[in-house]
Design an enzyme around this catalytic site. Structure first.
Site, PDB file in Angstrom:
ATOM      1  N   TYR A 155     -16.121  54.865 -40.310  1.00 31.78           N
ATOM      2  CA  TYR A 155     -16.306  53.231 -40.656  1.00 31.78           C
ATOM      3  C   TYR A 155     -17.568  53.319 -41.454  1.00 31.78           C
ATOM      4  CZ  TYR A 155     -12.570  52.382 -37.478  1.00 31.78           C
ATOM      5  OH  TYR A 155     -11.333  52.252 -36.584  1.00 31.78           O
ATOM      6  N   ASP A 260     -11.902  53.863 -31.143  1.00 29.79           N
ATOM      7  CA  ASP A 260     -11.335  52.473 -31.550  1.00 29.79           C
ATOM      8  C   ASP A 260      -9.852  52.322 -31.106  1.00 29.79           C
ATOM      9  OD1 ASP A 260     -11.371  49.771 -32.597  1.00 29.79           O
ATOM     10  OD2 ASP A 260     -11.316  50.427 -34.576  1.00 29.79           O
ATOM     11  N   ASP A 264      -8.391  50.763 -27.230  1.00 30.93           N
ATOM     12  CA  ASP A 264      -7.478  49.535 -27.165  1.00 30.93           C
ATOM     13  C   ASP A 264      -6.299  49.753 -26.158  1.00 30.93           C
ATOM     14  OD1 ASP A 264      -9.160  47.702 -28.374  1.00 30.93           O
ATOM     15  OD2 ASP A 264      -7.857  47.279 -30.043  1.00 30.93           O
TER      16      ASP A 264
END
Ligand code: NAD
Length: 370
Positions: A155, A260, A264
């Site tokens: 990222y 990430d 979730d």
């Protein structure tokens, strides 16, 4: 409630970011519970509010001011509600991306060098029915913590989109140096020492060089923690194991993009978004603590939001920024007790329970801190 005789008085300087939507409601309840902790354990809470997100845009025209950052930096920890509005209807989303509410959150994470993101995923017995896993799996329960590297990897690597020989091509780069890996690994092992002393380091070492370095550095760090059991797991296997046997995990330590996705996945297997806490830490004891959910503009101002994720984030703050483990346990036990006593906010309501609003839930939790 009387102050405990054995208590050592501490002053806790906490900057609060109520934020937008349900943010102010849930932060108010978390403060209520922290005040109960202060009364029972003889501490002093010094709260200071700052604006961020839409609330800051409305007053200052920007989602985060330098003054707000300075005040956050001067505190020992930050407790946040949530920021943002309805992304289709709120005028905040007509602004350029760098002036929208979420830009404030990205900026504060960067300014405060918050490189370690922690998200616990716990299945409470009383809420097991909300767990989407088969009963034979959920009946074993689970209580894990995902530690995700937050400021490196894919990222943050160089990226570009080019046209080569008439063909569009996009490039993203995944880079980690050993210092970035070492500091998050140390955090992971330190936190495992406060839990069940097991670290599962998740990577893709069969393919990626960055993962092979990750594995080496994690092993070097592990050598300093002989009490902690370390295992390595490939990320694709981890994604399967989270739904097949989540009880096996204590601390999952992983890089930015894997974290990430896995965090979730882990949070969804609990089935209860209003219960999920999170923390982002730097390399001192400083941290920003916030629920995993958003600002829920659809239910804002109605006193029906579930404040438990924010209250559990405050418990993480007591544990990780202030080393107040007994106080953190007391808050977590109060949450379990309130559920056991049959009180629920609307989002976790089930037959036979008593539905309460956000403020009443805060009162019930505060009463159970002891
Ligand atoms: P959301 O998490 O706010 O809401 C999703 C659903 O869950 C809604 O139906 C909401 O009512 C419900 N919900 C969420 N928290 C709840 C709680 N505590 N109690 C009861 N119900 C709850 O997600 P969204 O609707 O996609 O996003 C709304 C806004 O929040 C957006 O502006 C988004 O950008 C922002 N957001 C902020 C953060 C953050 O501040 N860290 C994180 C995620 C989303």
């Amino acid at each position: 409630m009387e102050k405990r005789k054995d208590a050592v008085t501490m002053e806790l300087h906490i900057v609060c970011i109520p934020g937008d939507g349900i943010g102010p409601e849930i932060v108010r309840e978390a403060k209520k519970v922290l005040e109960a902790v202060a009364r029972v354990y003889g501490h002093k809470m010094i709260f200071e509010d700052i604006l961020m997100g839409g609330a800051s845009i409305d007053v200052h025209g920007v989602p985060l001011t330098e003054e707000a950052v300075t005040r956050a930096r001067s505190a020992q920890a930050v407790l946040m509600g949530s920021i943002g509005g309805n992304t289709s209807t709120s005028p905040w989303y007509k602004l350029p991306p760098n002036l929208r509410p979420e830009a404030g959150l990205l900026a504060i994470r960067k300014e405060l060098n918050l490189f370690a993101n922690l998200r616990p995923a716990v299945l409470y017995d009383e809420l097991a029915a909300a767990c989407p896993l088969k009963e034979e799996i959920s009946s074993a329960g689970f209580d894990m913590l995902i530690m995700r590297e937050l400021t490196g990897g894919l990222y943050f690597g160089e990226r570009r989109t080019v046209v080569e020989n008439g063909v569009r091509k996009a490039v993203d780069t995944l880079t980690y140096d050993e210092n970035e890996i070492r500091r998050i690994a140390i955090k992971g092992f330190d936190i495992a020492m406060k839990r069940r002393k097991k670290v599962t380091s998740v990577d893709k070492a069969n393919v990626l060089d960055s993962s092979r370095l990750w594995r080496k550095v994690v092993e070097e760090v592990a050598a300093g923690y002989p009490e902690v059991v370390l295992e390595h797991m490939l990320v694709d296997n981890c994604a399967m194991q989270l739904v097949k046997d989540p009880a096996q995990f204590d601390v999952i330590l992983t890089e930015n993009m894997f974290g990430d996705i896995l965090s979730d996945e882990a949070s969804m297997v609990t089935g209860s978004i209003g219960m999920l806490a999170s923390a982002s830490l730097n390399d001192s004891k400083f941290g920003l603590y916030e629920p995993s959910h958003g600002s829920a503009p659809d239910i804002a101002g109605q006193d029906i939001a579930n404040p438990i994720a924010t209250v559990l984030s405050a418990a993480m703050m007591l544990r990780y920024s202030f080393d107040l483990d007994a106080e953190a346990d007391a808050v977590e036990t109060a949450v379990k007790q309130v559920l056991k006593d049959g009180y629920r906010t609307g989002d976790i309501m089930s037959p036979g329970c008593e539905q309460v609003g956000c403020s009443r839930m805060g009162d019930l939790l505060a009463e159970r801190v002891n």
